[in-house]
Design an enzyme around this catalytic site. Structure first.
Site, PDB file in Angstrom:
ATOM      1  N   ASP A  43       0.838  -1.273   0.045  1.00  0.00           N
ATOM      2  CA  ASP A  43       0.098   0.009  -0.109  1.00  0.00           C
ATOM      3  C   ASP A  43       0.886   1.227  -0.023  1.00  0.00           C
ATOM      4  O   ASP A  43       0.705   2.186  -0.591  1.00  0.00           O
ATOM      5  CB  ASP A  43      -0.708   0.004   1.157  1.00  0.00           C
ATOM      6  CG  ASP A  43      -1.950  -1.187   1.191  1.00  0.00           C
ATOM      7  OD1 ASP A  43      -2.708  -1.261   2.029  1.00  0.00           O
ATOM      8  OD2 ASP A  43      -2.208  -1.478  -0.097  1.00  0.00           O
ATOM      9  N   LYS A 128     -22.342 -34.822   4.560  1.00  0.00           N
ATOM     10  CA  LYS A 128     -22.351 -33.635   3.749  1.00  0.00           C
ATOM     11  C   LYS A 128     -21.389 -32.637   4.027  1.00  0.00           C
ATOM     12  O   LYS A 128     -21.469 -31.764   5.045  1.00  0.00           O
ATOM     13  CB  LYS A 128     -23.984 -32.879   3.838  1.00  0.00           C
ATOM     14  CG  LYS A 128     -24.098 -31.972   3.092  1.00  0.00           C
ATOM     15  CD  LYS A 128     -25.924 -31.420   3.173  1.00  0.00           C
ATOM     16  CE  LYS A 128     -26.113 -30.633   1.929  1.00  0.00           C
ATOM     17  NZ  LYS A 128     -25.744 -29.276   1.844  1.00  0.00           N
ATOM     18  N   GLU A 184     -16.701 -31.921  -3.643  1.00  0.00           N
ATOM     19  CA  GLU A 184     -16.875 -30.738  -2.946  1.00  0.00           C
ATOM     20  C   GLU A 184     -15.352 -30.285  -2.802  1.00  0.00           C
ATOM     21  O   GLU A 184     -14.622 -30.879  -2.169  1.00  0.00           O
ATOM     22  CB  GLU A 184     -17.770 -30.772  -1.496  1.00  0.00           C
ATOM     23  CG  GLU A 184     -18.190 -29.907  -0.997  1.00  0.00           C
ATOM     24  CD  GLU A 184     -19.509 -29.354  -1.145  1.00  0.00           C
ATOM     25  OE1 GLU A 184     -20.092 -30.067  -2.316  1.00  0.00           O
ATOM     26  OE2 GLU A 184     -20.162 -28.612  -0.881  1.00  0.00           O
ATOM     27  N   LYS A 324     -29.948 -32.557   7.886  1.00  0.00           N
ATOM     28  CA  LYS A 324     -29.249 -31.670   8.201  1.00  0.00           C
ATOM     29  C   LYS A 324     -29.144 -31.831   9.752  1.00  0.00           C
ATOM     30  O   LYS A 324     -29.899 -32.286  10.523  1.00  0.00           O
ATOM     31  CB  LYS A 324     -29.926 -30.347   7.938  1.00  0.00           C
ATOM     32  CG  LYS A 324     -30.109 -29.931   6.470  1.00  0.00           C
ATOM     33  CD  LYS A 324     -29.074 -29.863   5.724  1.00  0.00           C
ATOM     34  CE  LYS A 324     -28.231 -28.471   5.927  1.00  0.00           C
ATOM     35  NZ  LYS A 324     -28.989 -27.551   4.951  1.00  0.00           N
ATOM     36  N   CYS A 453     -42.723   3.938  -5.881  1.00  0.00           N
ATOM     37  CA  CYS A 453     -42.258   3.633  -4.711  1.00  0.00           C
ATOM     38  C   CYS A 453     -40.716   3.335  -5.107  1.00  0.00           C
ATOM     39  O   CYS A 453     -40.437   2.402  -5.713  1.00  0.00           O
ATOM     40  CB  CYS A 453     -42.693   2.213  -3.976  1.00  0.00           C
ATOM     41  SG  CYS A 453     -41.567   1.757  -2.265  1.00  0.00           S
TER      42      CYS A 453
HETATM   43  S1  IVH Z   1     -24.874 -35.368  -3.936  1.00  0.00           S
HETATM   44  C1  IVH Z   1     -27.859 -34.887  -7.306  1.00  0.00           C
HETATM   45  N1  IVH Z   1     -23.330 -35.702  -1.597  1.00  0.00           N
HETATM   46  O1  IVH Z   1     -24.493 -30.330  -0.984  1.00  0.00           O
HETATM   47  C2  IVH Z   1     -27.212 -34.655  -5.993  1.00  0.00           C
HETATM   48  N2  IVH Z   1     -23.891 -33.334  -2.208  1.00  0.00           N
HETATM   49  O2  IVH Z   1     -27.453 -29.041  -0.872  1.00  0.00           O
HETATM   50  C3  IVH Z   1     -25.888 -34.348  -5.865  1.00  0.00           C
HETATM   51  N3  IVH Z   1     -22.705 -31.688  -1.001  1.00  0.00           N
HETATM   52  O3  IVH Z   1     -24.700 -28.797  -4.306  1.00  0.00           O
HETATM   53  C4  IVH Z   1     -25.166 -33.934  -4.603  1.00  0.00           C
HETATM   54  N4  IVH Z   1     -21.533 -33.061   0.281  1.00  0.00           N
HETATM   55  O4  IVH Z   1     -22.579 -29.007  -2.839  1.00  0.00           O
HETATM   56  C5  IVH Z   1     -23.982 -34.824  -2.415  1.00  0.00           C
HETATM   57  N5  IVH Z   1     -21.708 -35.982   0.106  1.00  0.00           N
HETATM   58  C6  IVH Z   1     -22.499 -34.975  -0.704  1.00  0.00           C
HETATM   59  C7  IVH Z   1     -22.259 -33.846  -0.284  1.00  0.00           C
HETATM   60  C8  IVH Z   1     -23.175 -33.089  -1.281  1.00  0.00           C
HETATM   61  C9  IVH Z   1     -22.080 -31.776   0.209  1.00  0.00           C
HETATM   62  C10 IVH Z   1     -23.453 -30.316  -1.438  1.00  0.00           C
HETATM   63  C11 IVH Z   1     -23.384 -30.270  -2.918  1.00  0.00           C
HETATM   64  C12 IVH Z   1     -24.857 -29.994  -3.311  1.00  0.00           C
HETATM   65  C13 IVH Z   1     -25.321 -29.556  -1.985  1.00  0.00           C
HETATM   66  C14 IVH Z   1     -26.656 -29.890  -1.936  1.00  0.00           C
END
Ligand code: IVH
Length: 750
Positions: A43, A128, A184, A324, A453
């Protein structure tokens, strides 16, 4: 620092050359800093260059360049990434929040497939991962491109960045010729902490959580920056494949592992909902020690042939669900309640909170939903939170579930300060002063100002330029806010965007010459706008931001009508019938309030019919209305909303002006030419290879319309054993009648 007099000794030629050098050097530094997020000089060095430039300009005012760095702030908007259309869409997952949802998921699938409670049905269960999804395309074993999910249909080309990730192989062997591996991208906790320490030490921005760090690192225009970031990759799915990977999800994942990808070690095969939930609990217990963020457990039907039969709803597969983890909670003080006015005039109360960390993210705003919610009632008028209202000054509970906006969930009355007063929801729009009214049965109070508006007009514009609508590079929500009140070139309605360049030219190029902008940035914006003058019909319809018309309805309307002219002609023609429909609704509402006795149903129908017939609707209007609301997925609510929008004088004028400026592209016929597209099909009798639900869903996915009764409009009757009156009627009408096997042969491979 250097005084201007120091430069007085310079010759004009030297000064001119030095100013040119400085302009170039500063432009490069700007580009590195703003567009690539990767500064090349400190900077202090940057400031020194700028001051030197200013000093020379002060000594030689006539030599100041038209693109002088003194007149520029920041850099031109970044070029961004190229786009990649996904060969197979990247979908999201439906959610399950508790054990009952999981049982229901299994029951739904059994019902769809026609399996009994005793039939074996296996699932995989795996964490997930809380990162961002990436699709990697390999052809003949070589990585040829990598794309983010984007809107599911088109993602960003991040190939060079993906190549820097160690866990993504450049080549794979013994794989199908075409293989898209999906998974992912994420960052481990340890790597995230270390990255933030490095960033902080270098005076760079730090990231709020590992997910943001992973996203920010992958989406770098300079792959060199990504290379320095410790990203990782779990493979868990696939897109296009030229040959099947396996017969089950589990074996397919193992093949991905054999190709050299990392798969999650906690993936397990489960034989039903109890086993799924048991595995979920195990993963939940390990969650804190995994070393990376997960936000639930994903369940997938194991047999791929069943996955194929189950197929997809609009945006989610029927064969998978994300269970979830419970939302994260925190308590904090409610400092104020602000009202935001949305695109359709909805007044939404927003809680301004004392900042508090909820699940690793600092939260200072949260939604309060609507006025009933603040008062402690739900949409049916029943008590929630034991009827406790929420007041400014209260101690409130905030929760965050996944990506969604945080919510205020509860209030602790024992901590309510003295002197608080119940919140009074405004009945006039805080933005434009118009009445804000609440229609019966609507949970939301709405500003009646329409396009007068400013908040509604601005939100409509933001929607118009948003990614799924016109998606204009360099003209996002922030720029709309700036342009809305621009003294020379205001953008108040969509057409103003498409006349921007013309207006600037007529206005002595004020934007092109503007301080901080310059011709280059302005021309870039004009070019980006120009590129969207040609727009697919569905995007235009969606972009208009008409209430109830989301992406799916817009696509349905575009496909049905095929052109803008056909759409407005039909909607205009249907107007009298639309109004009659509303009159019918209103009459029914009044009748419902009054009627409590048995004859009620008949009376309500009678009331509706009378109200409608009193309006004396022309036949062609009625036919146009029925055609409109007969479109699969449209219905009367959407139809009325569309009709109202196009009949509103201001709105129609704005839309007409816009359409004049555009070249609207008709929708392409559905990608796969299916022999049943556009046909009306009726199923009757017993189906032996699939359930009715499956038969209907598959036929609709191929573009057929499924009806419950045979008529002159029926194209095909699929008759199983035991078919009765429908088969007879079809024979009488000369409708083609086939059995289940013939039907399957017809749609085979589609
Ligand atoms: S399967 C057709 N497996 O969660 C379905 N998704 O909420 C394909 N994700 O867009 C997704 N871990 O980015 C799958 N073990 C996993 C996952 C996973 C994370 C994410 C993924 C998806 C999102 C959906």
């Amino acid at each position: 620092m250097t005084e201007s007099s120091d430069f007085a000794q310079m010759s004009e030629a030297e000064a001119r050359a030095e100013l040119a050098r400085l302009a170039k050097q500063l432009a490069q530094a700007n580009q590195a800093y703003h567009a690539k997020d990767a500064p090349e000089i400190s900077d202090a060095q940057y400031d020194a260059l700028k001051q030197r430039n200013a000093a020379i300009e002060a000594a030689f005012p006539t030599l100041k360049r038209p693109d002088s760095p003194s007149d520029q702030v920041g850099a031109a908007p970044s070029e961004g990434f190229g786009k990649i259309a996904h060969a197979v869409p990247m979908l999201s997952l439906g959610n399950a929040f508790d054990d009952a949802d999981v049982t229901e998921f299994d029951a739904r699938i059994r019902k769809y497939l026609g399996l009994s409670a005793h039939d074996v049905l296996e699932y995989t269960a795996e964490p997930k991962i809380d990162g961002l999804s990436l699709s990697l395309r390999y052809e003949k074993g070589r990585l040829i491109h990598a794309a983010t999910r984007g809107d599911g249909a088109t993602g960003e080309n991040v190939t060079e960045n993906a190549r820097t990730i160690q866990e993504i192989p450049e080549t794979i062997s013994d794989a199908p010729d075409v293989l898209e591996v999906r998974g992912e991208v994420y960052m481990s906790h340890a790597d995230f902490e270390a990255l933030n320490d490095r960033q902080a030490a270098a005076g760079e921005k730090t990231f709020a959580n590992p997910r943001n760090a992973a996203a920010g690192s992958l989406r770098q225009l300079d792959a060199g920056v990504t290379r320095g970031r410790p990203l990782r990759f779990f493979a868990y799915a696939w897109g296009e494949v030229s040959a099947p990977l396996a017969q089950t999800q589990m074996d397919a994942i193992r093949r991905l592992e054999a190709f050299g990808f990392t798969i999650n070690a906690l993936t397990e095969l489960c034989d039903g909902p109890e086993a799924l939930v048991a595995h979920y609990r195990q993963i939940e217990e390990k969650r804190a020690t995994l070393g990376y963020d997960i936000d639930g457990v994903v369940y997938k039907v194991n047999r791929l042939e069943l996955q194929a039969r189950l197929g997809f709803r609009a945006t989610t597969p029927r064969w998978a669900v994300a269970h979830k983890f419970p939302a994260e909670l925190a308590w904090t003080r409610l400092e104020a309640i602000d009202i935001q006015v949305g695109r359709t005039g909805a007044l939404s109360p927003v809680a301004r909170l004392s900042p508090v960390t909820v699940g690793g993210v600092v939260v200072s705003n949260a939604t309060l939903h609507n006025e009933d919610y603040i008062q402690g009632r739900d949409s049916k008028g029943e008590m929630i939170r034991g009827g406790k209202d929420i007041r400014v000054g209260d101690w409130v509970q905030v929760y965050r579930a996944g990506d969604v906006i945080p919510k205020v969930a509860d209030v602790d009355l024992s901590k309510r300060p003295d002197g608080t007063v119940a919140y009074r929801f405004p009945t006039i729009c805080p933005e434009c002063g118009s009445d804000a009214i609440r229609e019966e049965g609507d949970a939301v109070r709405r500003c009646t100002g329409g396009l007068i508006c400013p908040a509604q007009a601005m939100e409509k514009l933001k929607h118009f330029v948003s990614r799924k609508a016109f998606d204009i590079d360099g003209l996002g929500a922030k720029q709309i806010e700036v342009f809305y009140d621009d003294p020379d070139l205001p953008i108040r309605t969509p057409v103003d965007i498409f006349t921007l360049e013309k207006r600037d030219a007529a206005n002595l190029n004020k934007l092109r010459n503007r301080h901080g902008w310059g011709a280059q940035s302005a021309d870039k914006l004009f070019a980006a706008i120009e590129a969207k003058r040609e727009i697919p019909l569905a995007r235009l319809i969606f972009g208009l931001g008409i209430r109830h018309i989301g992406e799916v309805a817009a696509k349905d309307l575009a496909l049905h009508f095929g052109s803008w002219e056909a759409l407005i002609t039909a909607v205009d023609m249907a107007r009298p019938a639309a109004l009659a429909h509303r009159a019918g609704d209103e009459a029914v509402k009044a009748e419902r309030l009054a009627a409590t006795d048995e004859g009620r149903r008949a009376r309500i129908k009678d009331t509706r019919d009378k109200a409608i017939s009193a309006m004396d609707v022309p036949k062609d209007a009625q036919a146009a209305w029925e055609d409109l609301i007969g479109i699969d997925g449209i219905g009367a609510t959407v139809g009325l909303s569309l009709s109202d929008a196009l009949a509103n004088e201001h709105e129609r004028a704005a839309i007409n002006a816009l359409v004049q400026e555009l070249e609207i592209v008709a929708p392409a016929a559905p990608a796969k030419q299916s022999p049943v597209a556009g046909k009306t099909v009726v199923f009757t009798g017993t189906l032996e290879k699939m359930t009715r639900a499956e038969a209907k869903a598959r036929a609709e996915a191929l573009g057929a319309k499924v009806s419950g009764s045979v008529s002159g409009k029926t194209d095909i009757l699929v008759a199983g054993p035991g078919a009765g009156s429908k088969a007879k009627k079809a024979a009488d009408l000369g409708v083609e009648t086939i059995d289940e096997d013939a039907w399957l042969a017809l749609i085979e491979g589609l």
